[in-house]
Design an enzyme around this catalytic site. Structure first.
Site, PDB file in Angstrom:
ATOM      1  NE  ARG A   1      -4.224  -1.601   0.236  1.00 12.16           N
ATOM      2  CZ  ARG A   1      -4.347  -2.653  -0.573  1.00 12.16           C
ATOM      3  NH1 ARG A   1      -3.403  -2.912  -1.476  1.00 12.16           N
ATOM      4  NH2 ARG A   1      -5.394  -3.446  -0.490  1.00 12.16           N
TER       5      ARG A   1
ATOM      6  CG  HIS B   1      -3.083  -0.650  -6.921  1.00 16.07           C
ATOM      7  ND1 HIS B   1      -3.420   0.050  -5.802  1.00 16.07           N
ATOM      8  CD2 HIS B   1      -3.163  -1.958  -6.560  1.00 16.07           C
ATOM      9  CE1 HIS B   1      -3.699  -0.786  -4.814  1.00 16.07           C
ATOM     10  NE2 HIS B   1      -3.553  -2.018  -5.256  1.00 16.07           N
TER      11      HIS B   1
HETATM   12  P1  NDP Z   1      -1.518 -11.903   4.918  1.00 19.17           P
HETATM   13  O1  NDP Z   1      -2.437 -11.429   5.997  1.00 19.17           O
HETATM   14  O2  NDP Z   1      -1.618 -13.301   4.455  1.00 19.17           O
HETATM   15  O3  NDP Z   1       0.003 -11.693   5.413  1.00 19.17           O
HETATM   16  C1  NDP Z   1       0.407 -10.539   6.063  1.00 19.17           C
HETATM   17  C2  NDP Z   1       1.840 -10.721   6.542  1.00 19.17           C
HETATM   18  O4  NDP Z   1       2.277  -9.496   7.137  1.00 19.17           O
HETATM   19  C3  NDP Z   1       1.971 -11.793   7.620  1.00 19.17           C
HETATM   20  O5  NDP Z   1       3.172 -12.512   7.465  1.00 19.17           O
HETATM   21  C4  NDP Z   1       2.008 -10.975   8.916  1.00 19.17           C
HETATM   22  O6  NDP Z   1       2.712 -11.598   9.988  1.00 19.17           O
HETATM   23  C5  NDP Z   1       2.761  -9.755   8.454  1.00 19.17           C
HETATM   24  N1  NDP Z   1       2.495  -8.616   9.335  1.00 19.17           N
HETATM   25  C6  NDP Z   1       1.320  -8.003   9.575  1.00 19.17           C
HETATM   26  N2  NDP Z   1       1.482  -7.024  10.492  1.00 19.17           N
HETATM   27  C7  NDP Z   1       2.790  -7.032  10.829  1.00 19.17           C
HETATM   28  C8  NDP Z   1       3.566  -6.282  11.746  1.00 19.17           C
HETATM   29  N3  NDP Z   1       3.038  -5.318  12.495  1.00 19.17           N
HETATM   30  N4  NDP Z   1       4.873  -6.576  11.851  1.00 19.17           N
HETATM   31  C9  NDP Z   1       5.436  -7.564  11.104  1.00 19.17           C
HETATM   32  N5  NDP Z   1       4.750  -8.323  10.219  1.00 19.17           N
HETATM   33  C10 NDP Z   1       3.442  -8.050  10.103  1.00 19.17           C
HETATM   34  O7  NDP Z   1      -1.666 -10.872   3.722  1.00 19.17           O
HETATM   35  P2  NDP Z   1      -1.434 -11.137   2.141  1.00 19.17           P
HETATM   36  O8  NDP Z   1      -0.092 -11.739   1.973  1.00 19.17           O
HETATM   37  O9  NDP Z   1      -2.600 -11.833   1.565  1.00 19.17           O
HETATM   38  O10 NDP Z   1      -1.485  -9.633   1.581  1.00 19.17           O
HETATM   39  C11 NDP Z   1      -0.557  -8.666   2.021  1.00 19.17           C
HETATM   40  C12 NDP Z   1      -0.932  -7.290   1.507  1.00 19.17           C
HETATM   41  O11 NDP Z   1      -0.638  -7.157   0.133  1.00 19.17           O
HETATM   42  C13 NDP Z   1      -2.411  -6.917   1.583  1.00 19.17           C
HETATM   43  O12 NDP Z   1      -2.807  -6.566   2.878  1.00 19.17           O
HETATM   44  C14 NDP Z   1      -2.495  -5.762   0.626  1.00 19.17           C
HETATM   45  O13 NDP Z   1      -2.230  -4.550   1.306  1.00 19.17           O
HETATM   46  C15 NDP Z   1      -1.360  -6.043  -0.356  1.00 19.17           C
HETATM   47  N6  NDP Z   1      -1.882  -6.341  -1.713  1.00 19.17           N
HETATM   48  C16 NDP Z   1      -1.567  -5.514  -2.739  1.00 19.17           C
HETATM   49  C17 NDP Z   1      -2.039  -5.779  -4.019  1.00 19.17           C
HETATM   50  C18 NDP Z   1      -1.650  -4.927  -5.184  1.00 19.17           C
HETATM   51  O14 NDP Z   1      -2.159  -5.120  -6.285  1.00 19.17           O
HETATM   52  N7  NDP Z   1      -0.726  -4.000  -5.056  1.00 19.17           N
HETATM   53  C19 NDP Z   1      -2.909  -6.925  -4.281  1.00 19.17           C
HETATM   54  C20 NDP Z   1      -3.136  -7.754  -3.140  1.00 19.17           C
HETATM   55  C21 NDP Z   1      -2.646  -7.448  -1.896  1.00 19.17           C
HETATM   56  P3  NDP Z   1       2.185 -12.981  10.640  1.00 19.17           P
HETATM   57  O15 NDP Z   1       2.447 -14.039   9.584  1.00 19.17           O
HETATM   58  O16 NDP Z   1       3.041 -13.135  11.827  1.00 19.17           O
HETATM   59  O17 NDP Z   1       0.733 -12.795  10.925  1.00 19.17           O
END
Ligand code: NDP
Length: 310
Positions: free
Chosen positions: A225, A273
């Site tokens: 994002r 995007h």
């Molecule tokens: P997931 O929820 O599967 O994974 C999120 C990851 O981020 C997890 O490993 C989580 O840790 C980690 N995380 C979250 N908060 C923290 C923190 N405070 N500190 C450290 N690590 C953290 O999400 P997705 O992989 O499905 O998607 C990720 C993001 O990608 C979406 O939220 C979206 O913003 C973005 N996206 C962008 C797109 C685009 O076209 N540009 C399309 C699709 C998604 P843990 O494993 O420990 O929970």
């Protein structure tokens, strides 16, 4: 069963068709601003306007047709607390992210941008090749999408590292977690890939302070994002020569305004995007499977933890 469908682009017909294929027992009601919708069992939305929120109070679950839920959670308590929000889990986005990020990493590693500008100038000049072992790729976020990106990069032999909130153990990936693991993660990362959800804890995480911890000549790829990145800090660090360049798919303001300085910086590659688009068929299939499970009293994954913000 009735599903309330919100599509900001108004293109509802293909979604109705796919629901007809994967959940034929469901009737689809289209949400229209200013009109009262009939009572519905589920809602399927993407970045709905605030005026839709009252209509979401009585459904059994809200399905978000994307992986990130920041566009929903920004409404805070105006979004009914008692209704679970279920996000997409991969649904074809992981493969797209893997292609996009692998391409950006390889393009930087093999210096294609420099060769392209040399070619435009009619210059034939081989550049020194980077060493694979010095080319650590660090992925912020090791979830559904970050995990796929790490898998896709593995065959190229770059040292890989990942950072998550909770502790992880992934073969071939040096894993770091939590605020205390971030510094060490950053200090050894040559290519930083952001795949985090946007939450209060991750907003502005790619700022001057954290980018300064990356080694000289580091490269940034942001596909998560726009609000993860302090945009002026990136420009300053590129101009100062600390950051070599960036590939950015997401921005604080989208579309990226015509006067934004990123457009004038040749070391920044901009895409609109598109790193991972929602694939309608895969999404509807996943949502339909989850609705069936809920109707059978089974548990589903992908329920958003509102306290964590993802
Ligand atoms: P997931 O929820 O599967 O994974 C999120 C990851 O981020 C997890 O490993 C989580 O840790 C980690 N995380 C979250 N908060 C923290 C923190 N405070 N500190 C450290 N690590 C953290 O999400 P997705 O992989 O499905 O998607 C990720 C993001 O990608 C979406 O939220 C979206 O913003 C973005 N996206 C962008 C797109 C685009 O076209 N540009 C399309 C699709 C998604 P843990 O494993 O420990 O929970």
């Amino acid at each position: 069963m009735r599903i309330l469908l919100h599509r900001a682009d108004g293109k509802t017909e293909p979604w109705i068709k796919d629901f007809g294929k994967f959940l034929p027992e469901a009737e689809i009601a289209i949400w229209h601003a200013g009109e009262k919708s009939p009572p519905c069992d589920y809602a399927v939305v993407w970045a709905p306007p605030e005026t839709m929120l009252p209509e979401l109070a009585d459904v059994k679950a809200i399905f978000n047709t994307g992986a990130g839920v920041d566009a929903l959670l920004k409404f805070g308590d105006a979004l009914p607390r008692h209704v679970p929000i279920i996000r997409l889990g991969d649904a074809g986005m992981g493969a797209q992210m893997a292609e996009y990020v692998a391409h950006a990493v390889l393009r930087y590693f093999r210096r294609f941008d420099e060769y392209e500008s040399q070619a435009r100038a009619g210059t034939w000049a081989p550049l020194p090749q980077y060493h694979r072992e010095d080319f650590t790729v660090g992925v912020l976020g090791m979830g559904a999408l970050g995990g796929q990106v790490l898998k896709a990069l593995a065959p190229f032999g770059f040292p890989l590292r990942g950072w998550s909130r909770t502790e992880k153990n992934v073969a071939g990936v040096q894993c770091y977690h939590g605020p205390t693991g971030l510094d060490t993660f950053l200090r050894g990362t040559r290519v930083l890939v952001c795949m985090l959800p946007l939450t209060p804890d991750t907003s502005n995480i790619i700022d001057r302070s954290n980018m300064s911890k990356l080694p000289q000549g580091a490269y940034l790829i942001n596909v998560a994002r726009g609000a993860h990145l302090a945009e002026p800090d990136l420009l300053n660090l590129i101009k100062a020569g600390h950051i070599a360049g960036a590939t950015l798919d997401v921005f604080r303001n989208e579309p990226l305004p015509a006067q934004h300085p990123f457009w004038q910086e040749p070391r920044i590659t901009i895409t609109p995007h598109i790193s991972a688009l929602t694939l309608r068929r895969e999404s509807v299939q996943q949502i339909a499977e989850k609705i069936r499970k809920i109707e059978n009293g089974e548990l589903v994954d992908g329920i958003v933890d509102r306290n964590l913000g993802y």
